[in-house]
Each structure stands twice: as C-alpha cells, then as structure tokens.
Design an enzyme around this catalytic site. Structure first.
Site, short mmCIF file in Angstrom:
data_model
loop_
_atom_site.label_atom_id
_atom_site.label_comp_id
_atom_site.label_asym_id
_atom_site.label_seq_id
_atom_site.Cartn_x
_atom_site.Cartn_y
_atom_site.Cartn_z
N ASN A 107 1.23 -0.99 0.25
CA ASN A 107 -0.20 0.07 0.09
C ASN A 107 1.00 1.31 -0.40
O ASN A 107 1.83 1.71 1.11
CB ASN A 107 -0.36 -0.17 1.66
CG ASN A 107 -1.98 1.33 1.25
OD1 ASN A 107 -1.87 2.23 0.50
ND2 ASN A 107 -2.13 1.55 3.04
N GLU A 125 -5.11 -5.25 10.70
CA GLU A 125 -4.03 -4.39 10.51
C GLU A 125 -4.61 -3.59 12.21
O GLU A 125 -5.66 -2.00 12.34
CB GLU A 125 -4.04 -2.97 9.70
CG GLU A 125 -3.93 -3.91 8.18
CD GLU A 125 -2.86 -2.32 7.59
OE1 GLU A 125 -2.10 -3.17 6.21
OE2 GLU A 125 -3.51 -1.56 7.18
N HIS A 154 -8.94 0.63 4.63
CA HIS A 154 -8.41 0.76 5.65
C HIS A 154 -8.42 2.34 7.09
O HIS A 154 -8.65 2.59 6.64
CB HIS A 154 -6.77 1.40 4.45
CG HIS A 154 -4.97 1.54 4.70
ND1 HIS A 154 -5.58 2.74 6.18
CD2 HIS A 154 -4.79 0.93 4.87
CE1 HIS A 154 -3.76 2.33 6.22
NE2 HIS A 154 -3.75 1.29 5.51
N SER A 182 3.90 -2.59 10.51
CA SER A 182 4.93 -2.09 10.27
C SER A 182 6.28 -3.94 10.34
O SER A 182 6.45 -3.93 10.63
CB SER A 182 5.31 -1.78 11.45
OG SER A 182 5.06 -0.10 12.16
N GLU A 228 -7.13 4.21 7.75
CA GLU A 228 -6.98 5.95 7.54
C GLU A 228 -8.24 6.19 7.07
O GLU A 228 -8.29 7.50 7.08
CB GLU A 228 -4.97 5.99 6.86
CG GLU A 228 -4.11 5.61 7.43
CD GLU A 228 -2.83 5.60 6.95
OE1 GLU A 228 -2.59 5.02 5.39
OE2 GLU A 228 -2.05 4.68 7.56
N LYS A 271 -0.04 3.62 -0.08
CA LYS A 271 -0.45 5.80 0.17
C LYS A 271 -0.36 6.72 -0.86
O LYS A 271 -0.25 6.23 -1.16
CB LYS A 271 -0.26 5.72 1.88
CG LYS A 271 -0.29 4.33 2.27
CD LYS A 271 -0.15 4.35 3.89
CE LYS A 271 0.07 3.20 5.16
NZ LYS A 271 -0.14 3.16 6.24
N GLY A 280 2.87 2.04 11.02
CA GLY A 280 3.60 3.38 10.17
C GLY A 280 3.93 4.19 12.06
O GLY A 280 4.42 5.05 11.61
C1 PEP Z 1 -0.56 -0.20 6.26
O1 PEP Z 1 -0.92 1.41 6.19
O2 PEP Z 1 -1.36 -0.65 5.54
C2 PEP Z 1 0.69 -0.67 6.71
C3 PEP Z 1 0.30 -1.99 6.91
O3 PEP Z 1 1.57 0.90 7.15
P1 PEP Z 1 2.75 -0.01 7.80
O4 PEP Z 1 3.71 -1.07 7.33
O5 PEP Z 1 3.96 1.41 6.99
O6 PEP Z 1 2.40 -0.15 9.27
#
Ligand code: PEP
Length: 251
Positions: free
Chosen positions: A9, A168, A96, A214, A98, A11, A174
């Site tokens: 992703n 997630e 997601h 992460s 976000e 973003k 992040g």
């Molecule tokens: C995400 O936003 O889908 C995600 C997993 O981000 P990150 O790997 O940066 O934590």
C-alpha cells in the site's frame, strides 16, 4: 490451499515517475519470490494506468487504495469501480484505518463499496483492526469481530472467493511497533472463526488473511510462520522494492 499474498500500500507517496520506477523494480525482482506468492501493488489513483503498463507481463497485480460508494455521477473528486477496472486494477483495498479515521468511512459505507467492487469484477482487500485505546481496554477481539461481521454479513460464501481480509492493528501502522506474532495470530484465528461461523469451515479455510502494521524484512518471517497469517499488507516497507521483495520471500 489458500492464496499467499504480499500487497504494498503506497498510500499518498511517490510522483508518477517515481511510482513507475518502483513498479518496474518490483516487477523485475518478482521472479525471486516463490511462485505461490501473489504480489500486489496499490499506488495512488493518478499512477494506475502508467503502473499497469510497467507491470505488464509480470506476476504483480494492481490494486487501488479505495473506491467511491456510488457507481457514477456527480461525486466530484471520487473514483468509481468502473474507472478502476478500466485502468486494469484487479483489486481494491477498502476500509483502511486511515480511511476510517480521517475520512469517516463507516462499516455501512463499506458494505456499499464492497458490493460495487465485487459487482464490477474487482477483488477486495478489506481492512479491519483495533486502535490503541481499544487494545488497551482489552476490546480487540470484540472490535475486530464487529468490523468483520458488520460488513461480511451482507455477503455470501461465493463472494468470499473475491475477498481478502487484512488485519491491521491501528497502533502498529506506521509506528514501528509491530504486533507480536502471537498477538497477530490470535486475532487472525479469531477472524477465521468468525468466517467459519458465518460461511462454514471451507470458506474460512480458503480465505486469505493478511497482517499489516510495521511489517518489514526483519519481522516478516516470524509473522508469516503463523498458521493463520497468509501474508502481509505492507505500507512503509513497500516503498523500497528490495524490502518489499525480501518480505515476500519470507514464507
Ligand atoms: C498500512 O498502512 O497498510 C501499513 C501496514 O503501514 P505500515 O507497514 O507502514 O505500518
């Protein structure tokens, strides 16, 4: 056997030329990844057509990061499922955290989006996950179960062949804080049980459930070794082709 997937992703990162270069680098390295692992990249909407071109002939599939909750019309700034299909998307990420957190995406809205996406022939990566307060209050199982049921109770066992779930935990996205393999596995097992209760054991067993938050080359192996973790939805580490591919080699 359910599908193993590593999806990136991107973003709101990269310009079009940067995105094309990243896609080309991923496509070139994709041969290093075991044949049974599906690679997916989800660039910003502006990049889709150019990235589709860059991925042509590779084993990397294209995904959007979101879609509109209407199929066409006066919805300024929105992107419809038909547009995504015409840009060669095979998947779209939906729900997601976000989108839920900053853009008011509700489970009810997600039902509409998932329906539109499936009807248009897209596959869906549906994201669920608790925030830090919910985790600290011990409500993570409850929250993730509710998010899963609120959307998937509107769909059939047949629809599930086109739906991937991504767990997630919001506190891990992040932040550099990864859920431990044990924390992730127990939620994945819980989601699989929710699927078994609604759709039966076969659908539960066949549904791909990804971990996101992460995930990086240094922790992917331990996460992917868990019986109910079938790959990852990768944010930050997907912006470097080497790291993304390294993660996909971690099964
Ligand atoms: C995400 O936003 O889908 C995600 C997993 O981000 P990150 O790997 O940066 O934590």
């Amino acid at each position: 056997m359910r599908k193993l997937i590593v999806a990136g992703n991107w973003k709101m990162n990269t310009t079009v030329p940067e995105g094309v270069a990243l896609a080309k680098a991923v496509a070139e390295k994709a041969a290093e990844v075991p044949a049974n692992v599906q690679l997916i990249v989800a660039p910003p909407h502006t990049h889709l057509v150019s990235v589709a071109e860059a991925l042509k002939g590779s084993k990397v599939a294209l995904s959007a990061q979101n879609c509109a909750d209407h199929d066409k019309g006066a919805y300024t700034g929105e992107i419809s499922v038909g547009m995504l299909v015409s840009a060669a998307c095979e998947y779209t990420i939906l729900g997601h955290s976000e989108r839920r957190q900053y853009y008011g995406e509700t489970d009810a809205k997600l039902v509409d989006k998932v329906r539109l996406a499936l009807d248009a022939g897209l596959k869906v990566i549906l994201c669920v996950g608790e925030n830090l307060d919910e985790r600290e209050a011990g409500k993570h199982f409850e929250v993730v179960t509710a998010q899963t049921v609120n959307v998937l109770s509107h769909f059939s066992a047949g629809d599930m062949a086109k739906i991937v779930i991504a767990y997630e935990p919001v506190w891990a996205i992040g932040t550099g804080k990864t859920a431990t393999a044990e924390q992730a596995e127990e939620i994945h097992a819980c989601i699989r049980k929710v699927l078994a209760d609604q759709f039966g054991a076969k659908v539960a067993d066949d549904t791909t459930i990804l971990y996101g938050g992460s995930c990086k080359p240094s922790n992917a192996k331990e996460l992917f070794a868990q019986p109910d973790i079938d790959g990852g939805l990768i944010g930050g580490a997907a912006l470097k082709a080497e790291d993304f591919i390294e993660i996909a080699k971690s099964f």
